[in-house]
Design a protein around this motif. Sequence first.
Motif, short mmCIF file in Angstrom:
data_model
loop_
_atom_site.label_atom_id
_atom_site.label_comp_id
_atom_site.label_asym_id
_atom_site.label_seq_id
_atom_site.Cartn_x
_atom_site.Cartn_y
_atom_site.Cartn_z
N LEU A 1 0.82 -1.21 0.00
CA LEU A 1 0.00 0.00 0.00
C LEU A 1 0.86 1.26 0.00
N LEU A 2 2.00 1.24 0.75
CA LEU A 2 2.90 2.38 0.77
C LEU A 2 3.58 2.55 -0.59
N ASP A 3 3.93 1.42 -1.23
CA ASP A 3 4.52 1.45 -2.56
C ASP A 3 3.57 2.09 -3.56
N ASN A 4 2.27 1.72 -3.49
CA ASN A 4 1.27 2.33 -4.37
C ASN A 4 1.12 3.82 -4.10
N ALA A 5 1.13 4.18 -2.79
CA ALA A 5 0.99 5.60 -2.43
C ALA A 5 2.11 6.42 -3.03
N ILE A 6 3.36 5.90 -2.99
CA ILE A 6 4.52 6.61 -3.57
C ILE A 6 4.37 6.68 -5.08
N LYS A 7 3.99 5.53 -5.67
CA LYS A 7 3.91 5.41 -7.12
C LYS A 7 2.93 6.43 -7.72
N PHE A 8 1.78 6.62 -7.04
CA PHE A 8 0.74 7.49 -7.61
C PHE A 8 0.71 8.88 -6.99
N SER A 9 1.76 9.20 -6.18
CA SER A 9 1.86 10.54 -5.60
C SER A 9 2.59 11.49 -6.56
N LYS A 10 2.25 12.76 -6.47
CA LYS A 10 2.91 13.79 -7.27
C LYS A 10 4.19 14.23 -6.57
N GLU B 1 -11.52 3.78 16.52
CA GLU B 1 -11.64 2.50 17.20
C GLU B 1 -13.12 2.13 17.24
N GLU B 2 -13.46 0.89 16.83
CA GLU B 2 -14.88 0.53 16.79
C GLU B 2 -15.02 -1.00 16.76
N ASP B 3 -15.92 -1.52 17.59
CA ASP B 3 -16.27 -2.95 17.58
C ASP B 3 -15.05 -3.86 17.71
N GLY B 4 -14.09 -3.46 18.54
CA GLY B 4 -12.92 -4.31 18.76
C GLY B 4 -11.88 -4.22 17.67
N PHE B 5 -11.96 -3.19 16.81
CA PHE B 5 -11.01 -3.01 15.72
C PHE B 5 -10.32 -1.64 15.83
N TYR B 6 -9.04 -1.61 15.36
CA TYR B 6 -8.35 -0.35 15.09
C TYR B 6 -8.41 -0.09 13.59
N TYR B 7 -8.91 1.07 13.21
CA TYR B 7 -8.94 1.47 11.80
C TYR B 7 -7.77 2.45 11.56
N PHE B 8 -6.81 2.07 10.70
CA PHE B 8 -5.74 3.02 10.38
C PHE B 8 -5.69 3.24 8.87
N VAL B 9 -5.14 4.42 8.47
CA VAL B 9 -5.23 4.88 7.08
C VAL B 9 -3.84 5.17 6.53
N ILE B 10 -3.63 4.75 5.27
CA ILE B 10 -2.46 5.18 4.50
C ILE B 10 -3.01 6.12 3.42
N GLU B 11 -2.77 7.42 3.59
CA GLU B 11 -3.37 8.44 2.71
C GLU B 11 -2.29 9.15 1.91
N ASP B 12 -2.58 9.33 0.61
CA ASP B 12 -1.65 10.10 -0.24
C ASP B 12 -2.40 11.25 -0.89
N LYS C 1 -5.85 3.95 -14.37
CA LYS C 1 -5.79 5.20 -15.14
C LYS C 1 -4.58 6.03 -14.72
N ASN C 2 -3.85 6.56 -15.69
CA ASN C 2 -2.68 7.43 -15.47
C ASN C 2 -1.54 6.74 -14.73
N GLN C 3 -1.54 5.40 -14.67
CA GLN C 3 -0.48 4.69 -13.95
C GLN C 3 0.79 4.67 -14.78
N LYS C 4 1.91 5.05 -14.18
CA LYS C 4 3.19 5.08 -14.89
C LYS C 4 4.01 3.83 -14.61
N GLY C 5 3.78 3.15 -13.49
CA GLY C 5 4.55 1.97 -13.12
C GLY C 5 3.84 0.70 -13.48
N LEU C 6 3.93 -0.27 -12.54
CA LEU C 6 3.29 -1.56 -12.77
C LEU C 6 1.78 -1.42 -12.66
#
Length: 576
Positions: free
Chosen positions: A472-481, A493-504, A528-533
């Motif tokens: 996911l971090l590789d994709n974030a770098i790949k599609f970041s400007k 935090e909800e229903d016994g889960f931690y929700y964390f986000v990788i945002e670009d 769309k607009n993908q330059k890598g894999l």
Amino acid sequence: MYFIKLLFLLLLLNLSSNVFFQYKEKKTEKVIADQKIDNKTSNTNDFDRAKHFFAIKKWDSTIVYTSKVLQASKKKKTIEYCHYIRGHSFMRKKIFKEAKKEYSFVSEKFPLYYLVLQNLGGISLEQKKIKEAICYFKTLQVHPNYSLVKSSVLHALGLAYFHLSRFDKAETYLLMSYSLQEKEKDTISLISSYTNIANLYYEQYKDSQAIPYFEKAYHLSKKIKSFKFRRKTSLNMSVIEENRKNLTKALIYRKEFEKWNDSLNDQNKIWSIAQVEKKYAVNQKQKQIKLLEVENKVKITQRNGFVISSILLLLLLSTSLYFYYRKNKTNKIILTQKNELDTLNATKDKLLSVISHDLRSSVNAFKQSSSKLLKDIDDNNYEKLPKIARKSIAIASSTSSLLDNILHWATIQNHQLYFSRESVNLFSVMEQIAYNYKPLFEDKNIIFKNTIPKSVFVWADLDSLKITTRNLLDNAIKFSKETGIISVYLYKEEDGFYYFVIEDTGIGMDKETQEALLKEGVLLNKKKNQKGLGTGLGIQLCKSMIKKNKGKFLIESTEGLGTKMIIALPKLVQNG
């Protein structure tokens, strides 16, 4: 004194076998005869006949017809009435064991249960089980319908205590009973009460109190047509006068006794003939019953044959339908498996084609970068060397990630991936992965922010979590400007889960692409607009890893504004 004892024994023997059953028998039998039972399943005619014979005291016929009703009926109310009638009939025939057995089938909710208690007490009294009889009568005294049989129950208790020689209690109960019977004008019961009270006093040598009651019983017996009571009261008076040395009167009473005795004997002869006729009638009825039983057996055999044939036919039909269903189900499974296999083969072919293309593109890019690096070295253009080197490292890293994803994907498909969940610090994992991507951040001037609290621990497999976050971090770098921002933070935090986000803050994606990525199966279309894999294999690998960790995966994205990859993982379970 001998005559006193003889008198007492005669009276006690004559009356003890009949006195209890002096309760309002005609009224009891009328209650049964008037019962209207709504019973559509039983033989109504047989029940009416049973009531008829019960009313006229034909006990054997009553027993026969109640047996028929019990065989045919399933209604609880009818069954209980039949058991009561049978118990009463056996009791009147002095077959006490069978009477008790029939009464045992009658519940306490039965409308005439108070009569059951009274009869059981009377049977115990007849069997000389005095304490048992008293127990039944005491139970009856607290019954709601006690008032209907009060006088007879009091009389029976008096007799019971008389048998136990507890004369004070016997006197109390007998006098109470006698008082009620006088109000009810129950002649037969009064004769029995007078006689028993007289016996009670006579047993205690209270002749002056006993003799008036004997005389009352004698005079009252003349008002009824019962030879039995006239005979007994005449004999009592004869013995009394003989004991008083008044032989003339004793002889008159003795002759009267003989007269009633002869009448009773004549009546007994008539009764004997009636008994023979009754036995003949019963035998005839038994023959009819046996004939009906044979007919019923034939009908049952025919019915059973039809039922068995129907069952066999049904089984044959069911078996045929089962095998037909199984065949159809097997065919559907085979067709489904064929379709899945075709899809997998198509996916495999397309995957190999795209991977080959992407690997060739990566290798060509690496060759071009290397050629440019050599040219810049030859031209002594050293300022461009770091930039070219970083680009080569990015190409090599991307190619390595692709190869890793292919390897992990193949391992998952073959079910060979080792998987062990444990407590994992989410902040540390993200720091480790980010450190490996530091050159790529610097190459595109990307700012990386990790704001996940250090106290957050999740329950996951460490290796699969690293593979997921790396992709996911590789994709974030790949599609970041250039000069973009990649943030990793705790969402909720909800229903016994931690929700964390990788945002670009990259190029983002449209709704159609988001839905396609979240579908099951490998996606091989270029984004769309993908330059890598662009195999989409990384996202599918992430989804598989998150699913194995019992987690959830979501995507939120807007074209031109960036993408949020949301992962939900179970919290660490704290024991104790």
